[in-house]
Every structure is written in C-alpha cells, then in structure tokens.
Design a protein around this motif. Structure first.
Motif, PDB file in Angstrom:
ATOM      1  N   ALA A   7       0.707  -1.222   0.045  1.00 57.69           N
ATOM      2  CA  ALA A   7       0.107   0.093   0.024  1.00 57.69           C
ATOM      3  C   ALA A   7       0.934   1.250   0.027  1.00 57.69           C
ATOM      4  O   ALA A   7       0.425   2.301  -0.576  1.00 57.69           O
ATOM      5  CB  ALA A   7      -0.968   0.090   1.071  1.00 57.69           C
TER       6      ALA A   7
ATOM      7  N   THR B  87      -0.464   2.873  -3.478  1.00 59.70           N
ATOM      8  CA  THR B  87      -1.742   3.555  -3.168  1.00 59.70           C
ATOM      9  C   THR B  87      -1.536   4.676  -2.034  1.00 59.70           C
ATOM     10  O   THR B  87      -2.490   4.891  -0.918  1.00 59.70           O
ATOM     11  CB  THR B  87      -2.994   2.614  -2.677  1.00 59.70           C
ATOM     12  OG1 THR B  87      -2.294   1.777  -1.453  1.00 59.70           O
ATOM     13  CG2 THR B  87      -3.347   1.686  -3.778  1.00 59.70           C
ATOM     14  N   GLU B  88      -0.365   5.039  -1.774  1.00 61.73           N
ATOM     15  CA  GLU B  88      -0.218   5.832  -0.753  1.00 61.73           C
ATOM     16  C   GLU B  88      -0.514   5.529   0.627  1.00 61.73           C
ATOM     17  O   GLU B  88      -0.963   6.330   1.429  1.00 61.73           O
ATOM     18  CB  GLU B  88      -0.641   7.363  -0.993  1.00 61.73           C
ATOM     19  CG  GLU B  88       0.058   8.043  -2.419  1.00 61.73           C
ATOM     20  CD  GLU B  88      -0.605   9.452  -2.704  1.00 61.73           C
ATOM     21  OE1 GLU B  88      -1.849   9.700  -2.226  1.00 61.73           O
ATOM     22  OE2 GLU B  88      -0.141  10.058  -3.454  1.00 61.73           O
TER      23      GLU B  88
ATOM     24  N   ASP C 129      -3.117   3.552   1.305  1.00 61.28           N
ATOM     25  CA  ASP C 129      -4.384   3.220   1.385  1.00 61.28           C
ATOM     26  C   ASP C 129      -4.756   1.696   1.287  1.00 61.28           C
ATOM     27  O   ASP C 129      -4.690   1.235  -0.102  1.00 61.28           O
ATOM     28  CB  ASP C 129      -5.129   4.085   0.569  1.00 61.28           C
ATOM     29  CG  ASP C 129      -6.869   3.929   0.776  1.00 61.28           C
ATOM     30  OD1 ASP C 129      -7.126   2.887   1.290  1.00 61.28           O
ATOM     31  OD2 ASP C 129      -7.610   4.760   0.016  1.00 61.28           O
TER      32      ASP C 129
ATOM     33  N   ALA D 204      -7.539   0.290  -1.362  1.00 61.35           N
ATOM     34  CA  ALA D 204      -7.413   0.751  -2.662  1.00 61.35           C
ATOM     35  C   ALA D 204      -6.234  -0.080  -3.487  1.00 61.35           C
ATOM     36  O   ALA D 204      -6.145   0.433  -4.672  1.00 61.35           O
ATOM     37  CB  ALA D 204      -6.883   2.467  -2.824  1.00 61.35           C
ATOM     38  N   LEU D 205      -6.181  -1.168  -3.032  1.00 64.37           N
ATOM     39  CA  LEU D 205      -5.128  -1.966  -3.910  1.00 64.37           C
ATOM     40  C   LEU D 205      -5.856  -2.865  -4.678  1.00 64.37           C
ATOM     41  O   LEU D 205      -5.084  -3.361  -5.643  1.00 64.37           O
ATOM     42  CB  LEU D 205      -4.502  -2.995  -2.523  1.00 64.37           C
ATOM     43  CG  LEU D 205      -3.743  -2.441  -1.491  1.00 64.37           C
ATOM     44  CD1 LEU D 205      -2.952  -3.211  -0.732  1.00 64.37           C
ATOM     45  CD2 LEU D 205      -2.559  -1.614  -2.422  1.00 64.37           C
TER      46      LEU D 205
END
Ligand code: CP
Ligand code: NVA
Length: 306
Positions: free
Chosen positions: A137, A141-142, A144, A147-148
């Motif tokens: 992550a 996804t910064e 997150d 959101a992967l």
C-alpha cells in the motif's frame, strides 16, 4: 470475548481493516501499561522477535521471551500445560510453532482466556502478511490498503506459510495473485489459511512457470527454498527449485516499475540473487519496518484499542 490472531482467514474484512488502520495510526504508549506478553519461539527468529518485543515496549508493556530449549513444547511439557501456565500470568501469548495445531490445543486448554498471536507456524505467517500489505500500500496507493484492488502480485518458488497468508490477505483486498511453483511446491488446498477457498474479490491463479507467473506483475515476491524444519531436503529443493530463482532476467518480465519483496531471511544465490535483493526495486527493508507496525496493529486490536 478473547481475541486471537492466528490466521488471516479467521478474521472478518472489518477486523482486518481495523488492524491495518491500528498498525499505522497514532497510538497511546500506555495501551499495554504494565502488561506482559509471553513470546514463545520453537524456531529461530530475528525480525519477528525484534518486532514483537519493540511493539510491546512501545505500547507500554513488557515482553518475556521463552525459547524452545527452556520450555520444550510437547517434550518437557505438553502444549496444553504450557498454555495453562502462561495463562496464569499473562493475558497474551505470541508463538512461533512447529505445528499449527498447537493454537487450537492451547485455546481449548485455557478455556479461551489467553489471547494467542501466531508468529509463524507450518501453515501461516499472518503478522508477516499484515506487514506486506502495508508495504504494498505504501508503494502503490499512498498507504491506502482499501485501494489495492486490481494490482497483480506474483509469488514465485516454494509456496510456503508466508505465501498462504499473503495470498489470503491480498485476495480479500481484490489483489490478483499468481503463484508460480514447480510440482510438489505449489499451494495445496485444504486446512486453514487456504487461498483457494477465498471467495474473491481478487483472483488466484496457479502455474508451474516462474516467467508466466511474473509476466506483467506489479510485485514479485519470494521466500526461502528451505523453510525451517525442511533442512534435510536442502539438496533436493535446490535442484527442483532452480528455475524459480528471482534474478534480473525474471524481474525483466515484470512490469517496468515492479517491486521485489521477500520476507527474509534471504538466501542469496538460491531463491534470490544479490543484484535483485540489493536493487532499487527491492522493498525488503520497508517490509522489515512494517513488521513492527503490524505487531502494533495486532496488539492494539487484541487490547480493543479502537
Ligand atoms: N520474516 C521473518 O519472520 O523473519 P524472522 O524469521 O527472522 O523472524
Ligand atoms: N517459510 C519460511 C519463512 C521464514 C520467515 C520458514 O518457514 O522458514
């Protein structure tokens, strides 16, 4: 209700999500004030022992280490009696065990009053999986974790305890996982922490070619060819897994910005080469960093810190 962290597959999506959050959010350093955690290791460890000890300390508690030579799980004393003894003095025990079945036996023997954390068994390595998810992550996804979905992760080599927990965790987050292993080293269905029964949203694909597995992957992951307890098979394993070494040629098949992951300890020249492990693509030290984050998340969740 006593909380346990024994496999990823025993935890609901909501609980896992909470653990990922608790691993990286600000914490109260008195969460475990004055409380002990028993660390029981039947196998050697560097990262897991260091991560567990420091996480307990950061949360205000103290850790007591018990090595196999001292307690002799099922040799000096039964696992049941070890559990009953620990439960009289500690609320949490974190264990690295040869046989996964020890967790169920200890739960029953202690009437479920001792929280258990799996620090690696022959079946699963769930705290490693939490650290790996946090690492992926961070990269894509910064941070997150939610959101992967849609990423492609290739696991190459011996499909170990590490592979099982990693695959279960990633599939639950919508990540597609391909495992490239030769016959006899591929994931086998059945038992706990079985990625083949995870009902998506990610897709699991098994193949017998390292190149097919890695093609267009965002992440290439490998683990030792000779896991703890398999030392007598070293020569055979080296011969049968040779084509599954993660090296520059194999990384060249992955996506251009693909990263390389390994739970460590690495065996340079066997499952991985120096060039790849020490390359800019390698995220192995970030994984190590997140081993402590993962333990903090698990301990905070067990303590009900949410
Ligand atoms: N990755 C891992 O569990 O490392 P240790 O065996 O050193 O704890
Ligand atoms: N699969 C390896 C992982 C070590 C962290 C083993 O079980 O030895």
């Amino acid at each position: 209700m006593t909380r346990h962290f024994v496999t990823i597959d025993q935890l609901s999506d909501d609980r896992l999500s909470l653990i990922y959050d608790l691993a990286t959010s600000p914490f109260d350093d008195e969460t475990m004030k004055g409380q002990g955690v028993a660390l029981i290791f039947e196998w050697p460890s560097l990262r897991t022992r260091a991560a567990s000890s420091s996480a307990v300390h950061e949360l205000g508690g103290y850790a007591t280490f018990f090595g196999d030579d001292e307690i002799g799980l099922d040799s000096r004393e039964s696992a049941e009696d070890v559990g009953r003894t620990i439960a009289e003095m500690y609320a949490i025990a974190a264990l690295r065990v040869r046989r996964h079945g020890v967790f169920a036996r200890m739960r029953e023997a202690t009437s479920d009053r001792l929280s258990l954390i799996n620090l690696l068994s022959d079946v699963a390595h769930p705290t490693q999986a939490v650290a790996d998810v946090l690492t992926i992550a961070d990269e894509f996804t910064e941070g997150d974790v939610s959101a992967l979905s849609g990423l492609e992760v290739a696991y190459v080599g011996d499909a170990t305890n590490v592979a099982r927990s990693l695959a279960v965790a990633l599939l639950r987050l919508g990540v597609n996982v391909t495992v490239g292993s030769p016959e006899g080293y591929q994931l086998t269905p059945g038992g706990e922490e079985d990625p083949s029964v995870v009902d998506g949203p990610g897709t699991l694909r098994l193949c017998d070619s390292a190149y097919d597995a890695v093609k267009d992957a965002n992440v290439v992951y490998t683990d030792a060819w000779v896991s703890m307890g398999c030392e007598e098979e070293t020569a055979t394993r080296r011969a049968e897994l040779t084509a599954f070494q993660v090296n520059e040629a194999l990384m060249g098949v992955a996506k251009k910005d693909a990263i390389l992951m390994h739970c460590l300890p690495a065996h340079r020249g066997d499952e991985i080469t120096h060039e790849v492990l020490d390359s800019e693509r390698s995220r192995v030290w970030r994984q190590v960093f997140h081993r402590r984050s993962a333990m903090i998340g698990v301990l905070r969740w067990i303590k009900g810190d949410s």
